[in-house]
Design a protein around this motif. Structure first.
Motif, PDB file in Angstrom:
ATOM      1  N   ILE A  14      -6.243  -8.960  36.659  1.00  0.00           N
ATOM      2  CA  ILE A  14      -7.417  -9.812  36.969  1.00  0.00           C
ATOM      3  C   ILE A  14      -8.300  -8.972  38.067  1.00  0.00           C
ATOM      4  CG2 ILE A  14      -8.409 -11.952  37.916  1.00  0.00           C
ATOM      5  CD1 ILE A  14      -5.726 -13.014  36.486  1.00  0.00           C
ATOM      6  N   TRP A  15      -7.454  -8.311  39.172  1.00  0.00           N
ATOM      7  CA  TRP A  15      -8.347  -7.804  40.250  1.00  0.00           C
ATOM      8  C   TRP A  15      -8.869  -6.276  39.654  1.00  0.00           C
ATOM      9  CZ3 TRP A  15      -6.300  -3.075  42.542  1.00  0.00           C
ATOM     10  CH2 TRP A  15      -7.043  -2.707  43.850  1.00  0.00           C
ATOM     11  N   GLU A  16      -8.207  -5.539  38.849  1.00  0.00           N
ATOM     12  CA  GLU A  16      -8.929  -4.237  38.351  1.00  0.00           C
ATOM     13  C   GLU A  16      -9.998  -4.986  37.607  1.00  0.00           C
ATOM     14  OE1 GLU A  16      -5.629  -2.596  36.350  1.00  0.00           O
ATOM     15  OE2 GLU A  16      -5.796  -0.976  37.747  1.00  0.00           O
ATOM     16  N   ALA A  17      -9.893  -5.900  36.665  1.00  0.00           N
ATOM     17  CA  ALA A  17     -10.949  -6.403  35.571  1.00  0.00           C
ATOM     18  C   ALA A  17     -12.377  -6.823  36.500  1.00  0.00           C
ATOM     19  CB  ALA A  17     -10.625  -7.234  34.830  1.00  0.00           C
ATOM     20  N   GLU A  18     -11.890  -7.329  37.522  1.00  0.00           N
ATOM     21  CA  GLU A  18     -13.169  -7.745  38.448  1.00  0.00           C
ATOM     22  C   GLU A  18     -13.651  -6.541  39.265  1.00  0.00           C
ATOM     23  OE1 GLU A  18     -12.331 -11.574  40.410  1.00  0.00           O
ATOM     24  OE2 GLU A  18     -12.064 -12.355  38.576  1.00  0.00           O
ATOM     25  N   GLY A  19     -13.324  -5.279  39.292  1.00  0.00           N
ATOM     26  CA  GLY A  19     -13.908  -4.418  40.152  1.00  0.00           C
ATOM     27  C   GLY A  19     -13.106  -4.192  41.331  1.00  0.00           C
ATOM     28  N   LYS A  20     -11.883  -4.749  41.405  1.00  0.00           N
ATOM     29  CA  LYS A  20     -11.034  -4.451  42.621  1.00  0.00           C
ATOM     30  C   LYS A  20     -11.693  -4.957  43.944  1.00  0.00           C
ATOM     31  CE  LYS A  20      -8.905  -0.422  40.662  1.00  0.00           C
ATOM     32  NZ  LYS A  20      -8.700   1.062  40.725  1.00  0.00           N
ATOM     33  N   PRO A  21     -12.288  -6.219  43.917  1.00  0.00           N
ATOM     34  CA  PRO A  21     -12.875  -6.899  45.042  1.00  0.00           C
ATOM     35  C   PRO A  21     -11.892  -7.195  46.386  1.00  0.00           C
ATOM     36  CG  PRO A  21     -12.540  -8.706  43.541  1.00  0.00           C
ATOM     37  CD  PRO A  21     -12.088  -7.321  42.886  1.00  0.00           C
ATOM     38  N   GLN A  22     -12.388  -7.139  47.371  1.00  0.00           N
ATOM     39  CA  GLN A  22     -11.485  -7.148  48.699  1.00  0.00           C
ATOM     40  C   GLN A  22     -11.425  -9.010  49.028  1.00  0.00           C
ATOM     41  OE1 GLN A  22      -9.885  -5.097  50.748  1.00  0.00           O
ATOM     42  NE2 GLN A  22     -10.265  -3.435  49.313  1.00  0.00           N
ATOM     43  N   GLY A  23     -10.229  -9.312  49.445  1.00  0.00           N
ATOM     44  CA  GLY A  23     -10.069 -10.660  49.875  1.00  0.00           C
ATOM     45  C   GLY A  23     -10.047 -11.735  48.897  1.00  0.00           C
ATOM     46  N   ARG A  24      -9.842 -11.666  47.714  1.00  0.00           N
ATOM     47  CA  ARG A  24      -9.767 -12.463  46.480  1.00  0.00           C
ATOM     48  C   ARG A  24      -8.312 -12.334  46.026  1.00  0.00           C
ATOM     49  NH1 ARG A  24     -14.573 -12.056  42.739  1.00  0.00           N
ATOM     50  NH2 ARG A  24     -13.605 -14.265  41.831  1.00  0.00           N
ATOM     51  N   ASP A  25      -7.349 -12.181  46.478  1.00  0.00           N
ATOM     52  CA  ASP A  25      -5.833 -11.862  46.125  1.00  0.00           C
ATOM     53  C   ASP A  25      -5.400 -13.312  45.690  1.00  0.00           C
ATOM     54  OD1 ASP A  25      -6.237 -12.318  49.018  1.00  0.00           O
ATOM     55  OD2 ASP A  25      -4.163 -11.567  49.296  1.00  0.00           O
ATOM     56  N   ALA A  26      -5.638 -14.406  46.769  1.00  0.00           N
ATOM     57  CA  ALA A  26      -5.003 -15.638  46.484  1.00  0.00           C
ATOM     58  C   ALA A  26      -5.743 -16.494  45.266  1.00  0.00           C
ATOM     59  CB  ALA A  26      -5.334 -16.394  47.660  1.00  0.00           C
ATOM     60  N   GLN A  27      -6.984 -15.941  44.940  1.00  0.00           N
ATOM     61  CA  GLN A  27      -7.540 -16.603  44.029  1.00  0.00           C
ATOM     62  C   GLN A  27      -7.064 -16.035  42.639  1.00  0.00           C
ATOM     63  OE1 GLN A  27     -11.849 -15.942  43.694  1.00  0.00           O
ATOM     64  NE2 GLN A  27     -12.374 -17.194  41.836  1.00  0.00           N
ATOM     65  N   HIS A  28      -7.043 -14.645  42.639  1.00  0.00           N
ATOM     66  CA  HIS A  28      -6.231 -13.761  41.500  1.00  0.00           C
ATOM     67  C   HIS A  28      -4.780 -14.545  41.154  1.00  0.00           C
ATOM     68  CE1 HIS A  28      -9.471 -10.805  42.610  1.00  0.00           C
ATOM     69  NE2 HIS A  28      -9.843 -11.455  41.520  1.00  0.00           N
ATOM     70  N   TRP A  29      -4.190 -14.557  42.303  1.00  0.00           N
ATOM     71  CA  TRP A  29      -2.862 -15.166  41.928  1.00  0.00           C
ATOM     72  C   TRP A  29      -2.871 -16.427  41.320  1.00  0.00           C
ATOM     73  CZ3 TRP A  29       1.656 -12.480  42.783  1.00  0.00           C
ATOM     74  CH2 TRP A  29       2.765 -13.034  42.756  1.00  0.00           C
ATOM     75  N   ARG A  30      -3.491 -17.531  41.849  1.00  0.00           N
ATOM     76  CA  ARG A  30      -3.832 -18.865  41.156  1.00  0.00           C
ATOM     77  C   ARG A  30      -4.277 -18.527  39.589  1.00  0.00           C
ATOM     78  NH1 ARG A  30      -5.911 -20.078  46.042  1.00  0.00           N
ATOM     79  NH2 ARG A  30      -8.011 -19.969  45.222  1.00  0.00           N
ATOM     80  N   MET A  31      -5.050 -17.536  39.480  1.00  0.00           N
ATOM     81  CA  MET A  31      -5.450 -17.561  38.141  1.00  0.00           C
ATOM     82  C   MET A  31      -4.328 -16.841  37.455  1.00  0.00           C
ATOM     83  SD  MET A  31      -9.290 -16.039  38.764  1.00  0.00           S
ATOM     84  CE  MET A  31      -9.609 -15.332  37.090  1.00  0.00           C
ATOM     85  N   ALA A  32      -3.614 -16.074  37.772  1.00  0.00           N
ATOM     86  CA  ALA A  32      -2.661 -15.467  36.934  1.00  0.00           C
ATOM     87  C   ALA A  32      -1.422 -16.408  36.651  1.00  0.00           C
ATOM     88  CB  ALA A  32      -2.169 -14.293  37.768  1.00  0.00           C
ATOM     89  N   GLU A  33      -1.219 -17.278  37.619  1.00  0.00           N
ATOM     90  CA  GLU A  33       0.020 -18.370  37.444  1.00  0.00           C
ATOM     91  C   GLU A  33      -0.501 -19.369  36.445  1.00  0.00           C
ATOM     92  OE1 GLU A  33       2.211 -19.650  41.767  1.00  0.00           O
ATOM     93  OE2 GLU A  33       0.088 -19.972  41.460  1.00  0.00           O
ATOM     94  N   GLU A  34      -1.919 -19.788  36.258  1.00  0.00           N
ATOM     95  CA  GLU A  34      -2.388 -20.504  35.431  1.00  0.00           C
ATOM     96  C   GLU A  34      -2.266 -19.970  33.964  1.00  0.00           C
ATOM     97  OE1 GLU A  34      -6.465 -21.469  36.223  1.00  0.00           O
ATOM     98  OE2 GLU A  34      -5.889 -22.581  38.194  1.00  0.00           O
ATOM     99  N   ARG A  35      -2.564 -18.540  33.761  1.00  0.00           N
ATOM    100  CA  ARG A  35      -2.539 -17.884  32.582  1.00  0.00           C
ATOM    101  C   ARG A  35      -0.933 -17.786  32.326  1.00  0.00           C
ATOM    102  NH1 ARG A  35      -6.650 -12.842  32.907  1.00  0.00           N
ATOM    103  NH2 ARG A  35      -8.700 -14.326  33.111  1.00  0.00           N
ATOM    104  N   VAL A  36      -0.139 -17.265  33.003  1.00  0.00           N
ATOM    105  CA  VAL A  36       1.304 -17.296  32.655  1.00  0.00           C
ATOM    106  C   VAL A  36       1.729 -18.691  32.206  1.00  0.00           C
ATOM    107  CG1 VAL A  36       3.562 -16.803  33.637  1.00  0.00           C
ATOM    108  CG2 VAL A  36       1.712 -15.424  34.187  1.00  0.00           C
ATOM    109  N   VAL A  37       1.561 -19.495  32.794  1.00  0.00           N
ATOM    110  CA  VAL A  37       1.925 -21.083  32.577  1.00  0.00           C
ATOM    111  C   VAL A  37       1.468 -21.446  31.296  1.00  0.00           C
ATOM    112  CG1 VAL A  37       1.929 -23.668  33.261  1.00  0.00           C
ATOM    113  CG2 VAL A  37       2.358 -21.851  34.848  1.00  0.00           C
ATOM    114  N   ALA A  38       0.040 -21.275  30.826  1.00  0.00           N
ATOM    115  CA  ALA A  38      -0.374 -21.617  29.779  1.00  0.00           C
ATOM    116  C   ALA A  38       0.171 -20.697  28.603  1.00  0.00           C
ATOM    117  CB  ALA A  38      -1.993 -21.149  29.573  1.00  0.00           C
ATOM    118  N   SER A  39       0.405 -19.593  28.736  1.00  0.00           N
ATOM    119  CA  SER A  39       1.221 -18.534  27.800  1.00  0.00           C
ATOM    120  C   SER A  39       2.471 -19.257  27.464  1.00  0.00           C
ATOM    121  CB  SER A  39       1.123 -17.203  28.283  1.00  0.00           C
ATOM    122  OG  SER A  39       1.762 -16.473  27.223  1.00  0.00           O
ATOM    123  N   ALA A  40       3.391 -19.546  28.273  1.00  0.00           N
ATOM    124  CA  ALA A  40       4.540 -19.982  28.419  1.00  0.00           C
ATOM    125  C   ALA A  40       4.635 -21.335  27.751  1.00  0.00           C
ATOM    126  CB  ALA A  40       5.255 -20.232  29.620  1.00  0.00           C
TER     127      ALA A  40
END
Length: 99
Positions: A14-40
């Motif tokens: 997600i971080w790479e797809a958004e152009g590697k922005p600084q300071g959004r790691d917590a948001q990317h982590w939450r988005m990733a958690e949601e995707r993994v849970v939805a996929s599971a």
């Protein structure tokens, strides 16, 4: 692969797809958690439904009635298509006139 590693990999993507922005790691982590849970959840639903699916059985004949089975070769044969030369020759034949 552990769940945490899967989330980390998805967050990185997600971080790479958004152009590697600084300071959004917590948001990317939450988005990733949601995707993994939805996929599971999606995969769990598919696995739960798979064993209950069965091949359709042909309907049983009415009690007391005899049903003749058709051999596999009893299907009607399809007419072979005409070659272009034969089709042209058939069109070229003059129709017989009725006098």
């Amino acid at each position: 692969m552990s769940r945490e590693q899967t989330i980390r990999d998805v967050a990185y993507a997600i971080w790479e797809a958004e152009g590697k922005p600084q300071g959004r790691d917590a948001q990317h982590w939450r988005m990733a958690e949601e995707r993994v849970v939805a996929s599971a959840d999606k995969n769990a639903g598919v696995k739960a439904k798979a064993p209950t699916q069965r091949a359709a059985k042909p309907a049983a004949p009415a009690k007391g009635k005899v049903v003749a089975e058709k051999p596999a070769s009893a299907a009607p044969a399809k007419a072979a298509p005409k070659s272009p030369a034969k089709a042209a020759a058939a069109k070229a034949k003059p129709a017989a006139s009725k006098r």
